[in-house]
Design a protein around this motif. Structure first.
Motif, mmCIF file in Angstrom:
data_model
loop_
_atom_site.group_PDB
_atom_site.id
_atom_site.type_symbol
_atom_site.label_atom_id
_atom_site.label_comp_id
_atom_site.label_asym_id
_atom_site.label_seq_id
_atom_site.Cartn_x
_atom_site.Cartn_y
_atom_site.Cartn_z
ATOM 1 N N GLY A 38 58.611 -3.783 72.217
ATOM 2 C CA GLY A 38 57.456 -3.677 71.334
ATOM 3 C C GLY A 38 57.703 -4.353 70.001
ATOM 4 O O GLY A 38 58.837 -4.601 69.600
ATOM 5 N N VAL A 39 56.596 -4.647 69.331
ATOM 6 C CA VAL A 39 56.660 -5.234 67.995
ATOM 7 C C VAL A 39 55.541 -4.610 67.167
ATOM 8 O O VAL A 39 54.438 -4.380 67.666
ATOM 9 N N SER A 40 55.847 -4.285 65.920
ATOM 10 C CA SER A 40 54.829 -3.764 65.011
ATOM 11 C C SER A 40 55.042 -4.397 63.645
ATOM 12 O O SER A 40 56.115 -4.931 63.349
ATOM 13 N N PHE A 41 54.007 -4.328 62.823
ATOM 14 C CA PHE A 41 54.048 -4.952 61.500
ATOM 15 C C PHE A 41 53.669 -3.930 60.446
ATOM 16 O O PHE A 41 52.642 -3.253 60.565
ATOM 17 N N HIS A 42 54.525 -3.787 59.445
ATOM 18 C CA HIS A 42 54.196 -2.976 58.281
ATOM 19 C C HIS A 42 55.078 -3.392 57.117
ATOM 20 O O HIS A 42 56.215 -3.825 57.299
ATOM 21 N N GLN A 43 54.519 -3.307 55.914
ATOM 22 C CA GLN A 43 55.223 -3.657 54.675
ATOM 23 C C GLN A 43 55.873 -5.038 54.751
ATOM 24 O O GLN A 43 57.037 -5.216 54.397
ATOM 25 N N GLN A 44 55.109 -6.029 55.209
ATOM 26 C CA GLN A 44 55.541 -7.425 55.276
ATOM 27 C C GLN A 44 56.789 -7.646 56.131
ATOM 28 O O GLN A 44 57.548 -8.579 55.910
ATOM 29 N N SER A 45 57.000 -6.769 57.112
ATOM 30 C CA SER A 45 58.134 -6.902 58.026
ATOM 31 C C SER A 45 57.711 -6.616 59.457
ATOM 32 O O SER A 45 56.830 -5.795 59.696
ATOM 33 N N LEU A 46 58.356 -7.288 60.384
ATOM 34 C CA LEU A 46 58.163 -7.031 61.806
ATOM 35 C C LEU A 46 59.260 -6.100 62.282
ATOM 36 O O LEU A 46 60.429 -6.308 61.981
ATOM 37 N N THR A 47 58.881 -5.075 63.016
ATOM 38 C CA THR A 47 59.853 -4.187 63.636
ATOM 39 C C THR A 47 59.842 -4.504 65.125
ATOM 40 O O THR A 47 58.819 -4.347 65.786
ATOM 41 N N VAL A 48 60.971 -4.975 65.632
ATOM 42 C CA VAL A 48 61.097 -5.281 67.054
ATOM 43 C C VAL A 48 61.883 -4.137 67.677
ATOM 44 O O VAL A 48 63.005 -3.838 67.256
ATOM 45 N N SER A 49 61.279 -3.464 68.663
ATOM 46 C CA SER A 49 61.907 -2.331 69.342
ATOM 47 C C SER A 49 62.475 -2.783 70.675
ATOM 48 O O SER A 49 61.887 -3.634 71.351
ATOM 49 N N PHE A 50 63.611 -2.201 71.054
ATOM 50 C CA PHE A 50 64.277 -2.553 72.301
ATOM 51 C C PHE A 50 64.257 -1.378 73.261
ATOM 52 O O PHE A 50 64.035 -0.232 72.858
ATOM 53 N N GLU A 51 64.536 -1.672 74.536
ATOM 54 C CA GLU A 51 64.415 -0.670 75.588
ATOM 55 C C GLU A 51 65.376 0.496 75.438
ATOM 56 O O GLU A 51 65.126 1.578 75.949
#
Length: 148
Positions: A38-51
């Protein structure tokens, strides 16, 4: 120069056994690598989540690929190519997650530190045998300084 001949013949018939073998090879390859889920965006940053439940926070200001993105464009960003890239269809964008991580100097420094630490703990059979032999002799010999 060494010549390598192709082993896969394109005119071979595809049977159930061949398909099953290909699927198994794919599953094995997939288990050997970390896949983004998954990927999400908040506070000018991308958070990439792993399995495995981990994730990484990547500031978009470090990546020129996202210069013309608006906040709503980040909502359309998806994980693709078997969890190895971030994709945006409307903007025809495909960015390697590994490439983004490798572009971060601090993340690469941390990765190098972790790899060095892990490699330092590994012991080959020869190294273990040498340690046992030195132990039988009373341990590693003391260094003797030679003065002239």
């Amino acid at each position: 120069m060494k010549t390598v001949k192709a082993k896969i013949l394109v005119d071979q018939p595809i049977t159930e056994a061949v398909l099953d073998e290909a699927i198994e090879r794919g599953k094995t390859r997939l288990r050997g690598s970390l896949q983004a889920t998954g990927v999400s965006f908040h506070q000018q940053s991308l958070t990439v989540s792993f399995e495995d439940g981990t994730g990484v926070l990547l500031p978009v200001s470090h990546y020129p690929e996202f210069d013309n993105f608006e906040d709503e464009d980040y909502a359309s960003l998806k994980v693709g190519i078997s969890g190895t890239a971030l994709c945006h269809e409307e903007k025809d964008l495909l960015v390697s997650i590994a490439g983004m991580i490798s572009a971060s100097k601090s993340l690469m420094s941390m990765a190098a530190s972790v790899v060095s630490s892990r490699n330092g703990r590994q012991s080959s059979a020869a190294k273990a045998e040498a340690a046992r032999a030195n132990g039988k002799k009373g341990g590693r010999p003391r260094k003797v300084e030679i003065t002239q």
